[in-house]
Design a protein around this motif. Structure first.
Motif, mmCIF file in Angstrom:
data_model
loop_
_atom_site.group_PDB
_atom_site.id
_atom_site.type_symbol
_atom_site.label_atom_id
_atom_site.label_comp_id
_atom_site.label_asym_id
_atom_site.label_seq_id
_atom_site.Cartn_x
_atom_site.Cartn_y
_atom_site.Cartn_z
ATOM 1 N N GLU A 62 0.828 -1.202 0.000
ATOM 2 C CA GLU A 62 0.000 0.000 0.000
ATOM 3 C C GLU A 62 0.864 1.255 0.000
ATOM 4 N N THR B 252 -11.410 -2.113 -3.680
ATOM 5 C CA THR B 252 -11.139 -3.064 -2.615
ATOM 6 C C THR B 252 -12.451 -3.643 -2.103
ATOM 7 N N ASP C 148 -12.846 -4.228 1.038
ATOM 8 C CA ASP C 148 -12.905 -3.720 2.404
ATOM 9 C C ASP C 148 -13.077 -2.200 2.366
ATOM 10 N N LYS D 137 -13.651 0.086 4.644
ATOM 11 C CA LYS D 137 -12.887 0.849 5.632
ATOM 12 C C LYS D 137 -11.416 0.946 5.234
ATOM 13 N N ARG D 138 -10.882 -0.131 4.688
ATOM 14 C CA ARG D 138 -9.502 -0.105 4.211
ATOM 15 C C ARG D 138 -9.352 0.903 3.076
ATOM 16 N N LEU E 21 -7.077 4.379 3.035
ATOM 17 C CA LEU E 21 -6.092 4.643 2.001
ATOM 18 C C LEU E 21 -6.419 5.945 1.268
#
Length: 292
Positions: free
Chosen positions: A156, A176, A178, A180-181, A185
């Motif tokens: 990342e 993604t 996810d 929240k991920r 980012l």
């Protein structure tokens, strides 16, 4: 555009193809650089090439020669066109020079890469380049054409560094599974707008601020921010359905026009019965379409 290893490859590749080639890439929010995690890099490229091969290139039946400023053969006119011509020959020359520079510096041409003079003066084949790097013009200058240059990344941190290594900062997108991920980012990307699991559509949300940073300009249009638009708001748009393709992505044609017409009725018709009818019309057309 950043594609993480947990992204839905089918959705992300459709987003990349549409985001890079919509309006022949002549959109300020188009995908000009694409970074894909090394774990899914080859599968992503393969999906993009297969979907690009399905695109229909030519002049729309709604286009007129005075608007296009080029003579367009009648046989190339069709209502099911996905990708049309460049605005003028000078812009096509820029696109071609960027592609040639990338190939000379070691990029791999997966599809396209040349003008389509049989369709008219200003047509350029939707082009996918692999293994690009930031020494190439196509990765640090604005190409503004139907090109999708793609390279891989390992972490990342590397993806963020690559994305931010540009004098431009209008918009970015992250794919993604996810959410929240993706949102975490997004906060690290230097851009006026970052979309999670969507691409380019942020301009259509009139309630949200639109504008960039760095060489992409100052100030904001849209939104409800008043004088606060003169500071530096950052807009993060997060799609809660990461495995769903968007209604407005390829392919186009009569069913697409009916679908979007019904969708507009669903959103804006004054009577509830008309909204419901529009929703049904849009849903039926959606099922008939051959989506990428």
């Amino acid at each position: 555009m950043i594609v993480l290893e947990d992204a839905d490859i089918d959705v992300a590749s459709s987003a990349a193809v549409w985001g890079a080639f919509m309006n022949a890439g002549q959109t300020c929010l188009s995908v000009e650089r694409c970074y894909v995690h090394e774990r899914i890099y080859q599968k992503f490229l393969q999906a993009c090439v297969e979907k690009t091969a399905k695109l229909k290139i030519g002049s729309s039946c709604l286009e007129t020669e005075p608007q296009a400023r080029v003579p367009v053969p009648q046989e190339s006119r069709d209502c099911g066109i996905d990708v049309g011509p460049m605005i003028h020959e000078r812009q096509l020359s820029i696109v071609q020079s960027h592609v040639e520079d990338a190939l000379a510096r070691g990029a791999r041409l997966l599809t396209g890469g040349k003008p389509l003079s049989n369709l008219g003066l200003n047509f350029f084949a939707p082009t996918i380049l692999a293994d690009v790097d930031h020494s190439m013009k196509i990765m640090h200058e604005e190409t503004f054409g139907p090109t999708l240059p793609v390279r891989s990344f390992k972490t990342e941190d590397e993806a963020v560094a690559l994305a931010n290594d540009s004098e431009y900062g209008l918009a970015a997108s992250i794919f993604t599974s996810d959410r929240k991920r993706g949102e975490a980012l997004a906060r690290r990307i230097v851009a006026g707008t970052v979309m999670v699991n969507d691409v380019l559509a942020c301009f259509g949300i009139s309630e949200a601020p639109h504008g960039g940073v760095k060489a992409s300009g100052i100030g904001r249009t849209h939104g409800r921010f008043g004088l606060e638009e003169m500071v530096w708001p950052k807009y993060v748009d997060s799609d809660r359905l990461p495995h769903m393709k968007k209604l407005w992505w390829y392919g186009y044609g009569p069913a697409f026009a009916q679908q979007m017409g019904g969708f507009v009725e669903l959103l804006f018709a004054r009577k509830l019965t008309n909204r419901l009818r529009g929703g049904m019309k849009s849903a039926k057309s959606y099922l008939r379409r051959r989506l990428l």
